[in-house]
Design a protein around this motif. Structure first.
Motif, PDB file in Angstrom:
ATOM      1  N   ILE A  96      -2.585   8.093  -2.522  1.00  0.00           N
ATOM      2  CA  ILE A  96      -2.023   7.019  -3.346  1.00  0.00           C
ATOM      3  C   ILE A  96      -2.158   7.434  -4.804  1.00  0.00           C
ATOM      4  O   ILE A  96      -3.253   7.809  -5.245  1.00  0.00           O
ATOM      5  CB  ILE A  96      -2.785   5.693  -3.103  1.00  0.00           C
TER       6      ILE A  96
ATOM      7  N   SER B  62      -2.010   6.109  -8.501  1.00  0.00           N
ATOM      8  CA  SER B  62      -1.984   4.844  -9.226  1.00  0.00           C
ATOM      9  C   SER B  62      -1.287   5.018 -10.559  1.00  0.00           C
ATOM     10  O   SER B  62      -1.558   5.967 -11.294  1.00  0.00           O
ATOM     11  CB  SER B  62      -3.408   4.359  -9.444  1.00  0.00           C
TER      12      SER B  62
ATOM     13  N   GLU C 287       0.605  -4.439  -0.737  1.00  0.00           N
ATOM     14  CA  GLU C 287       1.427  -3.588   0.124  1.00  0.00           C
ATOM     15  C   GLU C 287       1.770  -4.307   1.422  1.00  0.00           C
ATOM     16  O   GLU C 287       2.887  -4.172   1.941  1.00  0.00           O
ATOM     17  CB  GLU C 287       0.693  -2.277   0.427  1.00  0.00           C
TER      18      GLU C 287
ATOM     19  N   ARG D  57      -3.539   9.110   3.881  1.00  0.00           N
ATOM     20  CA  ARG D  57      -2.630   8.660   2.810  1.00  0.00           C
ATOM     21  C   ARG D  57      -3.084   9.226   1.479  1.00  0.00           C
ATOM     22  O   ARG D  57      -4.288   9.375   1.257  1.00  0.00           O
ATOM     23  CB  ARG D  57      -2.727   7.134   2.639  1.00  0.00           C
TER      24      ARG D  57
END
Ligand SMILES: Nc1ncnc2c1ncn2[C@@H]1O[C@H](COP(=O)(O)OP(=O)(O)OP(=O)(O)O)[C@@H](O)[C@H]1O
Ligand SMILES: [Mg+2]
Length: 352
Positions: A18, A20, A95, A16
């Motif tokens: 991510i 921010s 999440e 993944r």
């Protein structure tokens, strides 16, 4: 280590990426050839360097050993700051709730997070809170919030210094100057405590075996105001509700700001705010309750203020009025009737 290299370590599988919104960091979750998963967080010009984050991690690990993933390394090269940590789970509690809904299991995990934090607050409390030594400085955070407001709203609504009268759903709440002066003033708690400095559900990882893990130790430390920590445990849910359900308009004349909005539903606050309310009642004393409520209200107001630039930059202008309006309501004396603060006063279970 370059950004590209951080995202493609030889032989690792990128699970993944991510990005921010808050720190501007990129996090790469990598399954290494041996089977372990690590998180490589790359930040440009971070507010807290990765080496200081590693020191703050050590403070957390002392008190939350089984809930603190290991730091595996830090590096700074050019303006890029890198911290590599163990990744015991792929999803945060936030999440998980977005994916499967606010299940009883996820509620119990959040309740355990809050209870564990409060146990540490109580065992580490020491007299002599000094705002100048606090890991998170309220004054500085307020001034950053004010600056953010100026940066994103001045073009459309004039500079905040010209808002001599702010109309919130038809009521005149006075000037921004007055509200901001009040926001700056909080009382001192009896003690300082050790805590993760940004305890919200995005900073709690949940693994499939039901274990939870605190990440993002940037603001962890041993000199916190527990009322500020309650404001995060409570206010982060209120912020989520506002982002999801609130809407309104903001307009200005040369000396007046007009905010009209509806808050909408507050399901996250009403459910996931309960453990924070329990925490509040465990920490306050009858003689201090009113002051503590007023200070939590101001700390929650600050969280709302800090959301405004993010909302504007994301093109979500319908959130300006509710975020700013609720910030002012919580600051200028109307807090006791506010849904977030009422929850702190209600007996356990009453608001469910
Ligand atoms: N050790 C880790 N294991 C698994 N996922 C992680 C880990 N560290 C970070 N992440 C993921 O990356 C996201 C952002 O990381 P982190 O919270 O450290 O950054 P941030 O920008 O400071 O976030 P914020 O300021 O919004 O709390 C986390 O919410 C989580 O989804
Ligand atoms: Mg985070």
């Amino acid at each position: 280590m370059s950004r590209h290299e951080a995202g493609s370590q030889a032989g690792s599988l990128l699970l993944r990426t991510i990005r921010s919104g808050t720190s501007g960091a990129e996090v790469f979750l990598l399954r290494q050839p041996g089977g372990a998963t690590v998180a490589t967080k790359v930040t440009r010009n971070p507010r807290v360097s990765s080496s200081v984050q590693a020191q703050r991690h050590a403070v957390m690990a002392k008190h939350f050993a089984s809930h603190t993933p290991a730091v595996l390394g830090t590096a700074t090269e050019a303006a890029l700051d890198v911290i590599v940590t163990a990744a015991p789970a792929v999803w945060s509690l936030d999440e998980a709730i977005a994916r499967v809904g606010p299940t009883p299991e996820l509620y119990l995990i959040w309740q355990d997070v809050v209870n564990t934090l409060v146990t540490v607050w109580r065992s580490t409390a020491e007299p002599g809170f000094d705002p100048t030594r606090a890991t998170r400085n309220h004054d500085l955070r307020c001034r950053r919030g004010h600056q953010g407001l100026e940066d994103v709203l001045t073009t459309d609504l004039g500079p905040p210094s010209r808002w001599l009268s702010i109309m919130i759903n038809g009521s005149d709440m006075g000037s921004w100057f007055r509200a901001f002066e009040q926001l700056l003033v909080v009382g001192r708690p009896d003690s300082h405590i050790t805590c993760h400095g940004d305890p919200h559900a995005g900073n709690v990882l949940v693994a499939s075996d039901g274990t939870w893990h605190l990440i993002d130790w940037e603001w962890s430390g041993d000199h916190h105001d527990w009322r500020m920590m309650v404001s995060h445990l409570l206010g982060s849910w209120y912020v989520r509700d506002l982002l999801d359900h609130a809407s309104g308009t903001a307009s200005a004349t040369p000396d007046r700001l007009v905010l009209d909005y509806a808050i909408g539903e507050t399901p996250r606050l009403r459910q996931f705010g309960i453990p924070a309310a329990d925490a509040f009642r465990r920490m306050t004393t009858p003689a201090r309750t009113e002051q503590d409520l007023s200070d939590v209200a101001r700390y929650v107001a600050l969280l709302l203020l800090r959301e405004i630039p993010r909302a504007v930059l994301a093109g979500r202008r319908h959130l300006i009025a509710p975020l700013l309006g609720e910030c002012i309501r919580l600051t200028t004396g109307e807090h006791s009737n506010h849904p977030a603060i009422r929850l702190l006063k209600a007996p356990v279970g009453a608001a469910r």
